[in-house]
Design an enzyme around this catalytic site. Structure first.
Site: not given
Length: 488
Positions: A282, A345, A397
């Protein structure tokens, strides 16, 4: 001597016990990664219950005293477990430095309210039998932990069940009843030792039964690991790139070309011809990478025909909205390259990736902590399936800390979890190791392997039983060439 100290612990008034509870909560964090000293948590929680139970039986103003006693232990627990959040503010610099101490304290203080209200509920029940009372206390704290993981955006970091290292025998029980089930059993074990510390002769049954349960889980988990000692592999060859770039350098425009060069050169390193897919973390390259032609040309030049590169990018749509995304760039047999898959995300970090009430913040033109934009937009897609590759459950994440985030009801089902992260925000702290342990539990719960690329975190491959197969130090400058394990 011990019984005398225990009596003073139950009856003491004033500020002393309040601060001792904070210290005790902090000590209990030694049960978590990277230490995994489980008895530190078990004993601390037992002493916590002894104090809460004693205070709840005081005749004068027990409600307020119980609430703040519960809050104090939890505050120490969350403060010691989440102190690493402060590193992100220091890295960002500028206006963020002065609010760092406030945020480092405020988040644990708010999370502690879950345990404080649970302790208050326990005090209202007024159960006479100590053994039963301790077990009820474990249940109400367990319920508070479930609520912590679900209320508002949820933040199930460092659930008590994580004191057992992922991939070891006891952690295998998460395949049966998940991390929340293991958390409840862990709390029951800790609480059961409370009455035993007060009077072992009268209250030995509950801790004995709990220890027997954990012994059974250990034996079962050991058998499960032995049954799957040889991990079945697929024919997908993976390269995970670990570039070891300090987060503070990513904001330096003069260092930008060095970042691009480091990632592309590592991608080109020996053995590339045998690789099917390359994974970057990321935020590998800052900025709007997909809109910078020269950067895209450099990236594509590092690939071979038939290969796919997966990387984390900040992207902007035609309406000017920003997304924290996982993008796949595939090079065809004729050498042409294009975007072959995209995942945006879905669980954004409050204040890190969006501001509650973000419309006002956008008018102030204040960037979020993790990017130079006011707010990211939440994505809607789940499955990530570049052409020619097995479908993956994409998780960016901290999405991977949420149990149940992987949807196993989709068609086709994901063959593995693909997790990219930027753990560089948290420096050389316990944060990246705690993150890794939670990743290992997602593998155990789902029966899926995990491929992970984490900037300055632990990158590599985890098998479906949570065991680390091929990984590297968070601070190494290297690549990991490995093969994707098959799901259970």
């Amino acid at each position: 001597m011990f019984q005398g100290a225990l009596t003073r612990w139950q009856t003491a008034r004033g500020r002393g016990p309040f601060f001792l509870l904070i210290l005790l909560g902090a000590i209990s964090v030694l049960g978590h990664a990277p230490f995994f000293i489980a008895p530190a948590f078990i004993l601390s929680f037992a002493l916590f219950w002894i104090r809460i139970d004693a205070v709840s039986r005081w005749d004068d103003r027990p409600k307020r005293a119980v609430f703040w006693s519960g809050w104090a232990f939890a505050f120490g627990y969350f403060l010691a477990g989440l102190y690493w959040i402060g590193s992100a503010f220091l890295v960002r610099g500028g206006v963020y430095v002065w609010i760092m101490p406030l945020c480092v304290v405020v988040l644990p203080a708010l999370l502690s309210l879950f345990w404080a209200f649970a302790a208050s509920l326990y005090a209202r029940l007024r159960v006479t039998h100590l053994g039963v009372s301790a077990l009820i206390f474990a249940v109400v704290i367990g319920a508070a932990e479930w609520l912590r993981g679900h209320i508002l955006t949820g933040f199930p970091w460092n659930l008590p069940g994580y004191i057992f290292e992922g991939g070891n025998p006891i952690s295998q029980s998460a395949s049966l009843f998940g991390i929340y089930g293991l958390t409840l059993l862990t709390l029951l074990l800790g609480a059961a030792f409370g009455p035993a510390l007060i009077d072992t002769r009268k209250h030995f049954v509950a801790p004995t039964v709990c220890l027997a349960v954990f012994a059974g889980l250990f034996v079962w988990g050991h058998m499960r690991l032995n049954t799957h000692s040889d991990v079945e592999m697929t024919d997908l060859n993976i390269r995970v790139v670990q570039a070891a770039i300090d987060q503070t350098r990513k904001f330096d425009p003069e260092y930008y070309n060095e970042i691009v060069t480091r990632y592309t050169e590592l991608t080109r390193s020996a053995g590339l011809d045998t690789i099917d897919v390359i994974i970057w973390p990321e935020g590998a390259i800052p900025g709007l990478v997909l809109e910078r032609r020269e950067v895209m040309d450099a990236i594509v030049s590092a690939l071979r025909p038939g290969q796919t590169l997966v990387l984390g990018v900040t992207r902007r749509d035609l309406e000017g909205r920003y997304y924290n995304s996982m993008a796949a760039i595939t090079v065809g047999a004729d050498g042409s390259a294009g975007l072959s898959a995209l995942y945006d995300k879905r669980r954004l970090v409050p204040f890190g990736e969006y501001f509650p009430g973000g419309g006002l913040i956008e008018k102030l033109d204040m960037p979020t902590l993790s990017a130079a934009v006011a707010s990211f937009t939440k994505g809607e897609t789940g499955l990530f399936a570049p052409p020619g590759l097995p479908p993956a459950s994409a998780q960016i994440c901290y999405e991977i800390i949420f149990p149940g985030f992987t949807d196993l009801s989709t068609e086709p089902q994901p063959d593995y979890i693909l997790n990219i992260s930027n753990d560089a925000w948290y420096g050389r702290s316990t944060g990246p190791w705690q993150h890794l342990n939670q990743v290992r539990y997602r593998a155990i719960e789902t029966g899926l392997p995990v491929v992970r690329s984490a900037s300055n975190g632990v990158s590599g491959v985890i098998d479906p039983l949570g065991r680390r197969l091929n990984d590297t130090s968070p601070y190494a400058l290297t690549v990991i060439d490995t093969v994707l394990p098959a799901p259970l």
